[in-house]
Motif scaffolding. Structure first.
Motif, mmCIF file in Angstrom:
data_model
loop_
_atom_site.group_PDB
_atom_site.id
_atom_site.type_symbol
_atom_site.label_atom_id
_atom_site.label_comp_id
_atom_site.label_asym_id
_atom_site.label_seq_id
_atom_site.Cartn_x
_atom_site.Cartn_y
_atom_site.Cartn_z
ATOM 1 N N ILE A 47 0.869 -1.185 0.000
ATOM 2 C CA ILE A 47 0.000 0.000 0.000
ATOM 3 C C ILE A 47 0.897 1.223 0.000
ATOM 4 O O ILE A 47 1.666 1.442 0.942
ATOM 5 N N LEU A 48 0.794 2.021 -1.047
ATOM 6 C CA LEU A 48 1.626 3.218 -1.155
ATOM 7 C C LEU A 48 0.771 4.459 -0.933
ATOM 8 O O LEU A 48 -0.361 4.528 -1.399
ATOM 9 N N ASN A 49 1.310 5.403 -0.213
ATOM 10 C CA ASN A 49 0.575 6.661 -0.045
ATOM 11 C C ASN A 49 1.517 7.837 -0.253
ATOM 12 O O ASN A 49 2.653 7.843 0.230
ATOM 13 N N GLU A 50 1.021 8.820 -0.983
ATOM 14 C CA GLU A 50 1.815 10.016 -1.240
ATOM 15 C C GLU A 50 0.890 11.229 -1.271
ATOM 16 O O GLU A 50 -0.177 11.175 -1.897
ATOM 17 N N ALA A 51 1.276 12.270 -0.600
ATOM 18 C CA ALA A 51 0.522 13.520 -0.657
ATOM 19 C C ALA A 51 1.302 14.520 -1.512
ATOM 20 O O ALA A 51 2.470 14.312 -1.832
ATOM 21 N N ARG A 52 0.621 15.583 -1.863
ATOM 22 C CA ARG A 52 1.252 16.613 -2.702
ATOM 23 C C ARG A 52 0.805 17.973 -2.185
ATOM 24 O O ARG A 52 -0.318 18.125 -1.744
ATOM 25 N N VAL A 53 1.683 18.925 -2.247
ATOM 26 C CA VAL A 53 1.323 20.277 -1.820
ATOM 27 C C VAL A 53 1.519 21.257 -2.980
ATOM 28 O O VAL A 53 2.423 21.072 -3.792
ATOM 29 N N VAL A 54 0.638 22.210 -3.051
ATOM 30 C CA VAL A 54 0.745 23.279 -4.043
ATOM 31 C C VAL A 54 0.686 24.600 -3.284
ATOM 32 O O VAL A 54 -0.073 24.742 -2.327
ATOM 33 N N TRP A 55 1.531 25.546 -3.644
ATOM 34 C CA TRP A 55 1.511 26.857 -2.984
ATOM 35 C C TRP A 55 2.052 27.903 -3.925
ATOM 36 O O TRP A 55 2.537 27.566 -5.013
ATOM 37 N N ILE B 49 8.006 24.606 0.447
ATOM 38 C CA ILE B 49 7.351 23.807 1.472
ATOM 39 C C ILE B 49 7.821 22.370 1.340
ATOM 40 O O ILE B 49 7.827 21.809 0.242
ATOM 41 N N GLU B 50 8.238 21.825 2.442
ATOM 42 C CA GLU B 50 8.603 20.409 2.461
ATOM 43 C C GLU B 50 7.447 19.619 3.024
ATOM 44 O O GLU B 50 6.815 20.029 3.997
ATOM 45 N N LEU B 51 7.191 18.482 2.417
ATOM 46 C CA LEU B 51 6.125 17.592 2.883
ATOM 47 C C LEU B 51 6.738 16.265 3.289
ATOM 48 O O LEU B 51 7.632 15.759 2.616
ATOM 49 N N LYS B 52 6.202 15.703 4.349
ATOM 50 C CA LYS B 52 6.649 14.368 4.738
ATOM 51 C C LYS B 52 5.420 13.576 5.163
ATOM 52 O O LYS B 52 4.639 14.028 5.996
ATOM 53 N N ALA B 53 5.246 12.435 4.520
ATOM 54 C CA ALA B 53 4.094 11.598 4.848
ATOM 55 C C ALA B 53 4.526 10.459 5.765
ATOM 56 O O ALA B 53 5.591 9.887 5.599
ATOM 57 N N VAL B 54 3.696 10.178 6.744
ATOM 58 C CA VAL B 54 3.972 9.100 7.698
ATOM 59 C C VAL B 54 2.729 8.224 7.797
ATOM 60 O O VAL B 54 1.612 8.734 7.838
ATOM 61 N N THR B 87 -0.327 10.787 8.384
ATOM 62 C CA THR B 87 -0.047 12.160 8.800
ATOM 63 C C THR B 87 0.898 12.785 7.784
ATOM 64 O O THR B 87 1.901 12.160 7.412
ATOM 65 N N ILE B 88 0.538 13.954 7.340
ATOM 66 C CA ILE B 88 1.386 14.656 6.370
ATOM 67 C C ILE B 88 1.900 15.923 7.049
ATOM 68 O O ILE B 88 1.120 16.827 7.370
ATOM 69 N N TYR B 89 3.211 15.940 7.309
ATOM 70 C CA TYR B 89 3.849 17.083 7.966
ATOM 71 C C TYR B 89 4.315 18.064 6.896
ATOM 72 O O TYR B 89 4.893 17.652 5.888
ATOM 73 N N TYR B 90 4.050 19.340 7.137
ATOM 74 C CA TYR B 90 4.509 20.361 6.190
ATOM 75 C C TYR B 90 5.328 21.400 6.947
ATOM 76 O O TYR B 90 5.072 21.693 8.107
ATOM 77 N N THR B 91 6.334 21.901 6.291
ATOM 78 C CA THR B 91 7.164 22.963 6.865
ATOM 79 C C THR B 91 7.541 23.916 5.748
ATOM 80 O O THR B 91 7.930 23.476 4.659
ATOM 81 N N ASN B 92 7.408 25.186 6.012
ATOM 82 C CA ASN B 92 7.889 26.174 5.048
ATOM 83 C C ASN B 92 9.361 26.402 5.345
ATOM 84 O O ASN B 92 9.726 27.075 6.305
ATOM 85 N N VAL B 93 10.190 25.778 4.535
ATOM 86 C CA VAL B 93 11.634 25.869 4.761
ATOM 87 C C VAL B 93 12.264 27.030 3.993
ATOM 88 O O VAL B 93 13.474 27.230 4.032
ATOM 89 N N GLY B 94 11.417 27.790 3.283
ATOM 90 C CA GLY B 94 11.954 28.892 2.498
ATOM 91 C C GLY B 94 11.960 30.197 3.282
ATOM 92 O O GLY B 94 11.626 30.240 4.468
#
Lengths: 342, 184
Positions: A47-55, B49-54, B87-94
């Motif tokens: 099971i793979l999970n990936e999120a994506r962010v846009v800003w 923004i860095e994203l890390k999924a757990v 859980t998806i952690y986000y941090t603005n590293v810029g």
């Protein structure tokens, strides 16, 4: 059977869904419809999970993906057994190799091999069927055939079933000679996973083909269901009576008196007596009065022919009436005939 | 904007001594390779923004006093019926404030969203039932049933979860969004 170690309790496939699995195998036999639940996501699936962010920081949009999480599906071990016969199998005392039909379904999410056993020394029944064998439905026709189906030998041909796969299994028993009418005897088919069994949630680390764990599901990796036999016996009895009419208007058994014999045939029990024939020899010093044989008030010819009775043809000097099959408790049959005293 | 439909027009320009990678989003395909490359390149960029999924599961562990505690451990393996907490952690590293921050998580095909489980401070949570084409709040979503009739969507129907941040994420700021899903 692999011993499973119990580690931190894991919530494993919930009960409601397991019940649906039982419904599924009933569908296979066309009895009722139920939603499909075939043991869940196959073992070893990743099971793979990936999120994506846009800003944006101004005019342009930026995007970035998270790292991918990977979770592997363990093998969850579950099995179900369901007795298929619609009602207890009617047997007679001393019957041999009477068949009960079961369906075994691998309700886990991976291929598994199962051992089978019967139990017949159970409480709450009237007699213990004598187990004589377990057969696998080799020709997959759902019907027992000693030639076509495969005799099961524990540890030799333990059946291997894919996730969701079902197998028809026959349990054969002899019926003890001494059972009474209406007695019930129960035989249980017990099926156990060879991959793991024990307390639900127990884990065998790394035992799945892909190296994932094997986890015992809510069934405990073993299941059993009871099938039953019901003994049906029948007893047939005949009561004979006579009335005498002498030529003088009295009832004395003197020369020339007419004796009317009446044979009342009754039956008791839940079984059926097959091919019941009543015979009665004409007493010495009497002569049958031709044309007087009757069954339930309906005249029968004296010759051996299409009707049920004859006098002297089947056996000389004897009344013979063929009553055919007599179900226990069916209405009494009455045979009458007259003789004259010589 | 659709996922996996990117045209990259990468221009490296000098701006304040930092390399800047700009995406102009239009049509076409993008490979994972590109995303990986750009992901690495981005770490030191401004406004990044860095994203890390757990992925975690809850387990009950026995305390010495005989009671049990619920702990979260990495979801390396699960069985059908298990609930996974993503859980998806986000941090603005810029250096710059990031505006219009939107986090999207497609549900893994084998997983069913646990109704009401998605959280995210300062973010509006919406769901998609059409593979990420459109998003809405739970009461507004509909799907077609087997007979082609529209019916209200349920958590089983969700394909994507989206967190739309209501306020900008300033430099150095971070947090997390999360949801739970059950393995079918």
């Amino acid at each position: 059977m692999t011993a499973a170690t119990n580690r931190a309790t894991r919530t494993s496939g919930n009960g409601a869904r397991i019940l649906l699995a039982a419904g599924l195998l009933v569908v296979a036999f066309g009895l009722t419809a139920a939603p499909a639940w075939a043991g869940g996501t196959p073992a070893c699936t990743e099971i793979l999970n990936e999120a994506r962010v846009v800003w944006t920081t101004g005019a342009a949009l930026d995007t970035l993906a998270s790292g991918t999480t990977s979770t592997v599906v363990d093998q969850l071990v579950n099995v179900s057994v369901v007795w298929q016969d619609a009602a207890p199998i009617a047997v007679s005392p001393g019957d041999t190799a009477r068949v009960l039909t079961f369906v075994v379904t691998n309700t886990g999410n991976g291929e598994d091999t199962f051992s089978l056993a019967t139990l017949s020394a159970l409480g709450d029944d009237d007699f213990d069927p004598i187990p004589t064998g377990i057969y696998l439905d080799g020709d997959a026709n759902g019907e027992f055939g000693e030639e076509a189906d495969e005799a099961y030998v524990s540890g030799t041909n333990d059946p291997t079933l894919a996730a969701g796969e079902a197998l028809v299994v026959f349990v054969l028993s002899d019926i003890p000679p001494g059972v009474g009418d209406g007695d019930e005897g129960v035989s249980r088919l017990v099926v156990t996973s060879t991959a793991a069994s024990g307390t639900p949630g127990s884990v065998v680390p790394g035992a799945a083909p892909c190296g994932a764990d094997v986890v015992v599901g809510t069934s405990g990796g073993t299941a059993g269901d009871d099938g039953s036999y019901i003994a049906s016996t029948v007893s047939v009895s005949v009561a004979k009576s006579a009335t005498v009419a002498d030529p003088y208007g009295a009832a004395d058994p003197v020369e020339g008196a007419v004796v009317t014999y009446s044979l009342v045939v009754t039956s008791a029990g839940s079984g059926t007596a097959l091919g019941v024939t009543v015979t009665d020899a004409i007493p010495e010093h009497t002569t049958y009065v031709p044309g007087t044989l009757a069954l339930d008030g309906e005249a029968l010819t004296d010759e051996a022919d299409a009707d049920a009775g004859d006098v002297g043809s089947t056996t000389p000097g004897t009344v013979t009436v063929d009553l055919g099959d007599v179900a226990g408790g069916s209405p009494a049959r009455t045979i009458t005939f007259d003789v004259t005293i010589e | 904007m659709k996922r996996n439909a990117w045209t990259e027009e990468i221009r490296f320009t000098k701006e304040g001594g930092h390399a800047m990678v700009r995406f102009s989003i239009a049509l076409a395909l993008a490979g994972l390779a590109l995303l990986a490359v750009t992901g690495i390149a981005r770490a030191a960029e401004e406004g990044s923004i860095e994203l890390k999924a757990v992925a975690e599961v809850e387990v009950e562990v026995l305390r010495e006093d005989g009671g049990t505690d619920v702990e979260r451990v990495k979801a390396s393996t699960v069985v059908p019926g298990d609930e996974v907490i993503y859980t998806i952690y986000y941090t603005n590293v810029g250096d710059k404030t990031a505006d219009k921050v939107v986090v999207t998580n497609p549900l893994p095909g084998e997983m069913v969203y646990v109704d009401g489980s998605a959280t995210g401070d300062g973010a509006a949570v919406t769901f998609s039932v059409d593979g990420g084409k459109t998003y809405g709040i739970p009461g507004d979503l509909t799907v077609l049933d087997a007979d082609g009739n529209e019916r209200p969507a349920t958590a089983d129907d969700y394909t994507h979860i989206r967190w739309t941040f209501q306020t900008p994420v300033s430099s150095g700021e971070g947090g997390y969004v999360d949801f739970r899903a059950r393995l079918a």
